[in-house]
Design a protein around this motif. Structure first.
Motif, mmCIF file in Angstrom:
data_model
loop_
_atom_site.group_PDB
_atom_site.id
_atom_site.type_symbol
_atom_site.label_atom_id
_atom_site.label_comp_id
_atom_site.label_asym_id
_atom_site.label_seq_id
_atom_site.Cartn_x
_atom_site.Cartn_y
_atom_site.Cartn_z
ATOM 1 N N PHE A 155 -45.160 9.077 -7.140
ATOM 2 C CA PHE A 155 -46.273 9.471 -6.268
ATOM 3 C C PHE A 155 -47.298 10.288 -7.069
ATOM 4 O O PHE A 155 -48.455 9.913 -7.178
ATOM 5 C CB PHE A 155 -45.766 10.316 -5.089
ATOM 6 N N GLY A 175 -51.553 15.742 -6.736
ATOM 7 C CA GLY A 175 -50.256 16.306 -6.385
ATOM 8 C C GLY A 175 -50.276 16.626 -4.904
ATOM 9 O O GLY A 175 -49.945 15.795 -4.058
ATOM 10 N N ILE A 227 -46.907 11.245 -13.027
ATOM 11 C CA ILE A 227 -46.373 12.429 -13.723
ATOM 12 C C ILE A 227 -45.349 13.123 -12.828
ATOM 13 O O ILE A 227 -45.336 12.899 -11.612
ATOM 14 C CB ILE A 227 -47.530 13.380 -14.127
ATOM 15 N N PHE A 269 -38.014 15.776 -15.800
ATOM 16 C CA PHE A 269 -39.348 15.211 -15.565
ATOM 17 C C PHE A 269 -39.734 14.157 -16.598
ATOM 18 O O PHE A 269 -39.433 14.291 -17.782
ATOM 19 C CB PHE A 269 -40.417 16.299 -15.646
ATOM 20 N N GLY A 306 -41.659 17.797 -3.086
ATOM 21 C CA GLY A 306 -41.666 17.332 -1.692
ATOM 22 C C GLY A 306 -42.802 17.941 -0.893
ATOM 23 O O GLY A 306 -42.776 17.934 0.346
ATOM 24 N N GLU A 335 -47.265 25.974 0.567
ATOM 25 C CA GLU A 335 -48.611 26.132 1.153
ATOM 26 C C GLU A 335 -48.997 24.865 1.925
ATOM 27 O O GLU A 335 -49.584 24.934 3.014
ATOM 28 C CB GLU A 335 -49.657 26.399 0.059
ATOM 29 N N ILE A 336 -48.626 23.709 1.356
ATOM 30 C CA ILE A 336 -48.970 22.440 2.027
ATOM 31 C C ILE A 336 -48.164 22.307 3.325
ATOM 32 O O ILE A 336 -48.670 21.861 4.351
ATOM 33 C CB ILE A 336 -48.722 21.245 1.066
ATOM 34 N N ASN A 372 -49.865 24.291 5.888
ATOM 35 C CA ASN A 372 -51.046 23.575 6.405
ATOM 36 C C ASN A 372 -50.630 22.534 7.444
ATOM 37 O O ASN A 372 -51.256 22.403 8.501
ATOM 38 C CB ASN A 372 -51.784 22.857 5.256
HETATM 39 C C1 LIG Z 1 -38.612 19.828 -9.148
HETATM 40 C C2 LIG Z 1 -39.749 18.896 -8.893
HETATM 41 C C3 LIG Z 1 -39.496 17.544 -8.811
HETATM 42 C C4 LIG Z 1 -40.553 16.645 -8.595
HETATM 43 N N1 LIG Z 1 -40.266 15.305 -8.582
HETATM 44 C C5 LIG Z 1 -41.278 14.427 -8.381
HETATM 45 C C6 LIG Z 1 -41.009 13.025 -8.379
HETATM 46 O O1 LIG Z 1 -39.877 12.592 -8.582
HETATM 47 N N2 LIG Z 1 -42.041 12.184 -8.171
HETATM 48 C C7 LIG Z 1 -43.312 12.621 -7.933
HETATM 49 O O2 LIG Z 1 -44.186 11.791 -7.688
HETATM 50 N N3 LIG Z 1 -43.614 13.949 -7.961
HETATM 51 C C8 LIG Z 1 -42.618 14.855 -8.185
HETATM 52 N N4 LIG Z 1 -42.894 16.212 -8.229
HETATM 53 C C9 LIG Z 1 -44.299 16.651 -8.151
HETATM 54 C C10 LIG Z 1 -44.630 17.353 -6.844
HETATM 55 O O3 LIG Z 1 -44.709 16.437 -5.784
HETATM 56 C C11 LIG Z 1 -45.949 18.090 -7.065
HETATM 57 O O4 LIG Z 1 -45.699 19.092 -8.048
HETATM 58 C C12 LIG Z 1 -46.438 18.781 -5.810
HETATM 59 O O5 LIG Z 1 -46.856 17.824 -4.863
HETATM 60 C C13 LIG Z 1 -47.620 19.741 -6.111
HETATM 61 O O6 LIG Z 1 -48.605 19.070 -6.825
HETATM 62 P P1 LIG Z 1 -49.193 19.671 -8.193
HETATM 63 O O7 LIG Z 1 -48.045 20.003 -9.091
HETATM 64 O O8 LIG Z 1 -50.203 18.703 -8.702
HETATM 65 O O9 LIG Z 1 -49.870 21.046 -7.790
HETATM 66 P P2 LIG Z 1 -51.311 21.237 -7.141
HETATM 67 O O10 LIG Z 1 -51.511 20.221 -6.064
HETATM 68 O O11 LIG Z 1 -52.313 21.286 -8.232
HETATM 69 O O12 LIG Z 1 -51.141 22.662 -6.480
HETATM 70 C C14 LIG Z 1 -51.208 23.862 -7.233
HETATM 71 C C15 LIG Z 1 -51.090 25.033 -6.274
HETATM 72 O O13 LIG Z 1 -52.179 25.028 -5.326
HETATM 73 C C16 LIG Z 1 -51.675 25.033 -3.991
HETATM 74 N N5 LIG Z 1 -52.517 24.189 -3.131
HETATM 75 C C17 LIG Z 1 -52.993 22.944 -3.428
HETATM 76 N N6 LIG Z 1 -53.708 22.447 -2.410
HETATM 77 C C18 LIG Z 1 -53.686 23.389 -1.421
HETATM 78 C C19 LIG Z 1 -54.258 23.472 -0.117
HETATM 79 N N7 LIG Z 1 -54.972 22.466 0.409
HETATM 80 N N8 LIG Z 1 -54.030 24.598 0.619
HETATM 81 C C20 LIG Z 1 -53.297 25.634 0.105
HETATM 82 N N9 LIG Z 1 -52.748 25.602 -1.134
HETATM 83 C C21 LIG Z 1 -52.934 24.508 -1.892
HETATM 84 C C22 LIG Z 1 -50.279 24.445 -4.073
HETATM 85 O O14 LIG Z 1 -49.454 24.896 -3.012
HETATM 86 C C23 LIG Z 1 -49.799 25.000 -5.420
HETATM 87 O O15 LIG Z 1 -49.319 26.305 -5.254
HETATM 88 C C24 LIG Z 1 -41.878 17.127 -8.441
HETATM 89 C C25 LIG Z 1 -42.131 18.501 -8.521
HETATM 90 C C26 LIG Z 1 -41.088 19.377 -8.752
HETATM 91 C C27 LIG Z 1 -41.387 20.839 -8.862
#
Ligand SMILES: Cc1cc2nc3c(=O)[nH]c(=O)nc-3n(C[C@H](O)[C@H](O)[C@H](O)COP(=O)(O)OP(=O)(O)OC[C@H]3O[C@@H](n4cnc5c(N)ncnc54)[C@H](O)[C@@H]3O)c2cc1C
Length: 391
Positions: A132, A138, A162, A215, A372, A376-377, A380
């Motif tokens: 995803f 993210g 990623i 990862f 998952g 914060e999400i 929301n």
């Molecule tokens: C252990 C682990 C396993 C994972 N495994 C997978 C996997 O197998 N496949 C996969 O596709 N992904 C995976 N992920 C990725 C995960 O889905 C994303 O890390 C997550 O969705 C957050 O996206 P980001 O890292 O791009 O952070 P960002 O979206 O850049 O967020 C950064 C920060 O900003 C905050 N934020 C962002 N938007 C808002 C908003 N609108 N309101 C308030 N706060 C906000 C977030 O809460 C976070 O604190 C994994 C992540 C982890 C930690």
């Protein structure tokens, strides 16, 4: 009702007879049996437990028997869960296919997709990873850019994913790709099943500072996927993804019931309370944590009953994911503080195995509040969809 009680008694007897004692202890990350072509058993008991549950169809008690499931109704499937939890049975198979993709295929999949994938999942021979997240998609998942252009009866996929957990070990990936670049962003997304051995798929593990990492980055270079692998229709992937994320959150909120490695806070705290001077402040904090955890467990049971009664629990599943992962994080935070300098153990013989486990679990617990959908999400989602607050 009497029928259900009889089923519970039979289930309890069967589990007591078939679940080896070593499979009734809390699990550590290294002891999880991940399914798929690279499956490995560290002990004979792991193999025995895996095979017993597979033969019985209880990797997925509630899935139809024709797809290798247990064919049980919701109430009986729930009883199997409860009795496993009561006895402290480990999950015999770990697989995103089981928790996330399977329920989605049952809802949206074609008959051919169900036959091709549900049976190997219930046999433990096919492991799935999730494609995803992308570098700029993210939390704002709908901004994803990996493209899939239709050519004849195939999609040609280019781009990258990623943070794909265990992308290097997955046999298949369920992924979100963009099939329409003109439409509103949620409406141009397709949910597709990709064979990780397909030509043009490259997987690169991501190294983390801890030295250990599940990862990966996954790159797609003109990867050809049959249109028959699209789930839920072209450009209809957003609804499928929302359904899958609901199952992901439900699975994560069940982690307290022995599904994931965890520690009994009271048991660990007892070892360190004397050193900490038995201060009332620790006892207060510990009691508050245990009460919150008990309240969560009861609420979890209530939501499970609502699901059995076919009530919509999509709102509560966000609440449960948020509360469970934040509580788990708070538990390890408290244990680390209580352990003082002993909580700094990371590797080497100067610290006990338990101390090293706690410090690793402390870091891991923080990741659950991000994967998952971050806390914060979830807040929301709860504000908008559960409480109906304006955006
Ligand atoms: C252990 C682990 C396993 C994972 N495994 C997978 C996997 O197998 N496949 C996969 O596709 N992904 C995976 N992920 C990725 C995960 O889905 C994303 O890390 C997550 O969705 C957050 O996206 P980001 O890292 O791009 O952070 P960002 O979206 O850049 O967020 C950064 C920060 O900003 C905050 N934020 C962002 N938007 C808002 C908003 N609108 N309101 C308030 N706060 C906000 C977030 O809460 C976070 O604190 C994994 C992540 C982890 C930690």
């Amino acid at each position: 009702m009497a029928d259900l009680e009889q089923f519970r008694a039979e289930t309890r007897r069967w589990l007591e007879e078939h679940c080896p004692p070593s499979m009734r202890k809390p699990i550590t990350a290294d002891e999880m049996v991940w399914a798929g072509t690279q499956i490995a058993f560290a002990t004979e008991d792991q193999r025995v437990w895996f095979e017993c549950m597979r033969e019985r169809g209880w990797f997925a008690p509630g899935w139809p028997a024709e797809y290798g499931g247990g064919g049980l109704d919701r109430a009986r499937a729930r009883i199997v869960d409860e009795e496993m939890s009561r006895l402290g049975c480990r999950q015999p198979q770990y697989n995103l296919g089981l928790w996330m993709l399977g329920p989605v295929l049952l809802e949206y999949g074609t008959e051919a997709q169900k036959r091709e994938h549900l049976v190997p999942i219930t046999q433990g021979s096919q492991r799935w990873c999730q494609g995803f997240s992308e570098p700029n998609a993210g939390s704002d998942l709908a901004s994803l850019k990996t493209s899939a252009r239709q050519q004849g009866d195939e999609l040609v996929i280019n781009g990258s994913k990623i943070w794909t957990s265990y992308g290097d070990k997955g046999d298949w990936m369920y992924a979100l790709v963009r099939t329409d670049f003109e439409a509103v962003k949620q409406e141009g997304i397709t949910f597709v099943l990709i064979d990780m051995r397909a030509k043009g798929v490259t997987v690169k593990p991501i190294e983390l500072i801890s030295g250990k990492s599940s990862f990966c980055e996954v790159f797609f270079d003109d990867v050809r996927v049959p249109l028959a692998n699209v789930v839920g229709g072209l450009n209809k992937g957003w609804s499928v993804a929302k359904s899958l994320l609901k199952h992901e959150r439900a699975a994560m909120s069940k982690f307290t019931e022995g599904g994931a490695p965890s520690h009994d806070a009271l048991e660990v705290a007892r070892l360190y309370l004397a050193d900490a001077g038995e201060a009332p402040v620790w006892r207060d904090r510990l009691a508050a944590l245990l009460m919150d955890s008990h309240a969560f467990s009861l609420t979890h049971q209530r939501v499970a009953e609502q699901a059995i009664a076919r009530e919509d629990v999509s709102g509560p599943s966000s609440i449960m994911k948020l509360v469970q992962t934040e509580q788990e994080s708070a538990k390890y935070e408290l244990l680390m503080q209580l352990m003082g300098h002993r909580g700094l153990g990371w590797e080497g013989d100067a610290f006990s195995g338990l101390e090293r486990e706690i410090s690793h679990s402390w870091t891991l617990s923080k990741t659950y509040t991000i994967s998952g959908g971050s806390s914060e999400i979830q807040l929301n989602i709860i504000a908008r969809r559960v409480l109906g607050l304006p955006a």
